[in-house]
Design a protein around this motif. Structure first.
Motif, PDB file in Angstrom:
ATOM      1  N   PRO A  20      -4.778   4.168  14.759  1.00  0.00           N
ATOM      2  CA  PRO A  20      -3.695   4.867  14.053  1.00  0.00           C
ATOM      3  C   PRO A  20      -2.772   3.959  13.251  1.00  0.00           C
ATOM      4  O   PRO A  20      -2.078   4.425  12.357  1.00  0.00           O
ATOM      5  CB  PRO A  20      -2.926   5.567  15.169  1.00  0.00           C
ATOM      6  N   TYR A  21      -2.765   2.673  13.549  1.00  0.00           N
ATOM      7  CA  TYR A  21      -1.836   1.783  12.856  1.00  0.00           C
ATOM      8  C   TYR A  21      -2.538   0.754  11.985  1.00  0.00           C
ATOM      9  O   TYR A  21      -1.950  -0.261  11.622  1.00  0.00           O
ATOM     10  CB  TYR A  21      -0.910   1.108  13.863  1.00  0.00           C
ATOM     11  N   ARG A  28      -1.796   0.587   3.581  1.00  0.00           N
ATOM     12  CA  ARG A  28      -1.069  -0.138   4.627  1.00  0.00           C
ATOM     13  C   ARG A  28       0.382   0.309   4.651  1.00  0.00           C
ATOM     14  O   ARG A  28       0.984   0.572   3.611  1.00  0.00           O
ATOM     15  CB  ARG A  28      -1.147  -1.643   4.407  1.00  0.00           C
ATOM     16  N   GLY A  29       0.916   0.417   5.857  1.00  0.00           N
ATOM     17  CA  GLY A  29       2.287   0.880   6.026  1.00  0.00           C
ATOM     18  C   GLY A  29       2.346   2.353   6.376  1.00  0.00           C
ATOM     19  O   GLY A  29       3.373   2.839   6.828  1.00  0.00           O
TER      20      GLY A  29
END
Length: 87
Positions: A20-21, A28-29
């Motif tokens: 999820p990240y 990205r972000g």
């Protein structure tokens, strides 16, 4: 990862989005989501020097080989849908 994709057999690669990240680089972000799988397929198509459709077909077949229960057979009495209808 790009180097690994080029070294691995094409019939052993599946696409997934369980991180999820860690979305693809152009996103990205942001929180990763399933719809971003297109970006992964796009990079693989560039590395394999083939069309994105070829990557999607190959990785779909790989997933079906890995998870044979996803192959749902449709008959005249069934309304079941399968992953095979995605491409």
């Amino acid at each position: 990862l790009r180097e690994a994709i080029q070294k691995l057999p094409k019939d052993k690669i599946v696409l997934e989005t369980d991180s999820p990240y860690l979305p693809p680089s152009p996103l990205r972000g942001k929180r990763n989501e399933s719809s971003y799988i297109f970006y992964v397929a796009q990079v693989i198509s560039e590395l394999w020097k083939t069309s994105i459709e070829t990557v999607l077909e190959q990785t779909k077949e790989n997933a079906l080989d890995l998870f044979p229960r996803l192959r749902v057979r449709r008959d005249h009495n069934s309304t079941a849908h399968s992953i095979e209808n995605l491409t």
